[in-house]
Scaffold this motif. Structure first.
Motif, mmCIF file in Angstrom:
data_model
loop_
_atom_site.group_PDB
_atom_site.id
_atom_site.type_symbol
_atom_site.label_atom_id
_atom_site.label_comp_id
_atom_site.label_asym_id
_atom_site.label_seq_id
_atom_site.Cartn_x
_atom_site.Cartn_y
_atom_site.Cartn_z
ATOM 1 N N VAL A 24 2.257 4.392 -4.327
ATOM 2 C CA VAL A 24 1.209 5.362 -4.643
ATOM 3 C C VAL A 24 0.719 5.221 -6.086
ATOM 4 O O VAL A 24 -0.465 5.351 -6.364
ATOM 5 N N SER A 25 1.628 4.992 -6.998
ATOM 6 C CA SER A 25 1.220 4.778 -8.387
ATOM 7 C C SER A 25 2.064 3.662 -8.983
ATOM 8 O O SER A 25 3.234 3.495 -8.626
ATOM 9 N N GLY A 26 1.460 2.879 -9.834
ATOM 10 C CA GLY A 26 2.153 1.769 -10.473
ATOM 11 C C GLY A 26 2.085 0.471 -9.702
ATOM 12 O O GLY A 26 2.645 -0.538 -10.134
ATOM 13 N N ARG A 55 0.774 -3.023 -8.343
ATOM 14 C CA ARG A 55 -0.025 -4.109 -8.903
ATOM 15 C C ARG A 55 -0.160 -5.203 -7.852
ATOM 16 O O ARG A 55 0.835 -5.787 -7.435
ATOM 17 N N GLN A 69 0.811 -1.216 0.000
ATOM 18 C CA GLN A 69 0.000 0.000 0.000
ATOM 19 C C GLN A 69 0.847 1.270 0.000
ATOM 20 O O GLN A 69 0.330 2.344 -0.273
#
Length: 188
Positions: free
Chosen positions: A55-57, A59, A52
């Motif tokens: 933040v971006s990317g 999977r 978690q």
């Protein structure tokens, strides 16, 4: 008041780390938190929480083949080992909880955690019990992960200590983990 640098490491490292493994719903997070609470200095490293942090990317694992998600599984494990090592040298017993069902994943943990013994413990209540627990908790899963139980039993059958916690309370499971690892709790 002036701040001065203080030593972080205690000179008395913790006695390695516990790696609680199992399928989603096996009780890893609950048992890890309860186990850590039994020691005067311990930390619960929830590997899902490390995921978690992305933040971006990011999977999350999925039943479909996804090389990037697989890469991030090992990234999470590497970060868990780095964090666990830092806690060990500071005198805190780390209790890591992660969905580890493949031998390559466990081997990765063993190779990366170098600050003492790694105590792998598999919580194995069975696929049906894990699914029952998944359906009863707030952290609802939208994917049926029960096939992982079969994979885990095939790939890790001879690895670590296995605890069938289907009918055990959290406290009984913690006692079984302590007995299996030989770790002795201490309170301040």
């Amino acid at each position: 008041m002036a701040w001065a640098e203080v030593p972080v490491d205690t000179g008395e490292p913790a006695a390695g780390a516990v790696l609680l493994m199992g399928v989603p719903g096996s009780g890893k997070s609950t048992v890890a938190a309860a186990l850590a609470a039994r020691f005067a200095a311990a930390a619960h490293i929830e590997v899902d929480a490390l995921q978690q942090l992305i933040v971006s990317g990011g999977r999350w694992p999925s039943p479909e083949r996804d090389e990037e998600a697989d890469r991030q599984i090992f990234l999470r494990a590497r970060n868990a080992c780095l964090l666990a090592g830092s806690f060990v040298t500071a005198g805190f017993l780390p209790v890591i909880d992660d969905v580890v069902v493949r031998r390559a994943h466990l081997d990765f943990y063993r190779a990366r955690f170098t600050e003492g013994p790694l105590h792998p413990v598999v919580l194995a209540p069975g696929a049906a019990k894990a699914m029952e627990r998944n359906l009863a908790r707030d952290k609802r899963l939208t994917t049926d992960w029960s096939p992982l139980d079969t994979v885990m039993r095939a790939e890790l059958a001879d690895e670590g200590t296995w605890i069938d916690n289907a009918d055990l309370t959290v406290a009984e499971t913690v006692e079984a983990v302590l007995s299996a690892t030989g770790l002795t709790p201490s309170r301040p």
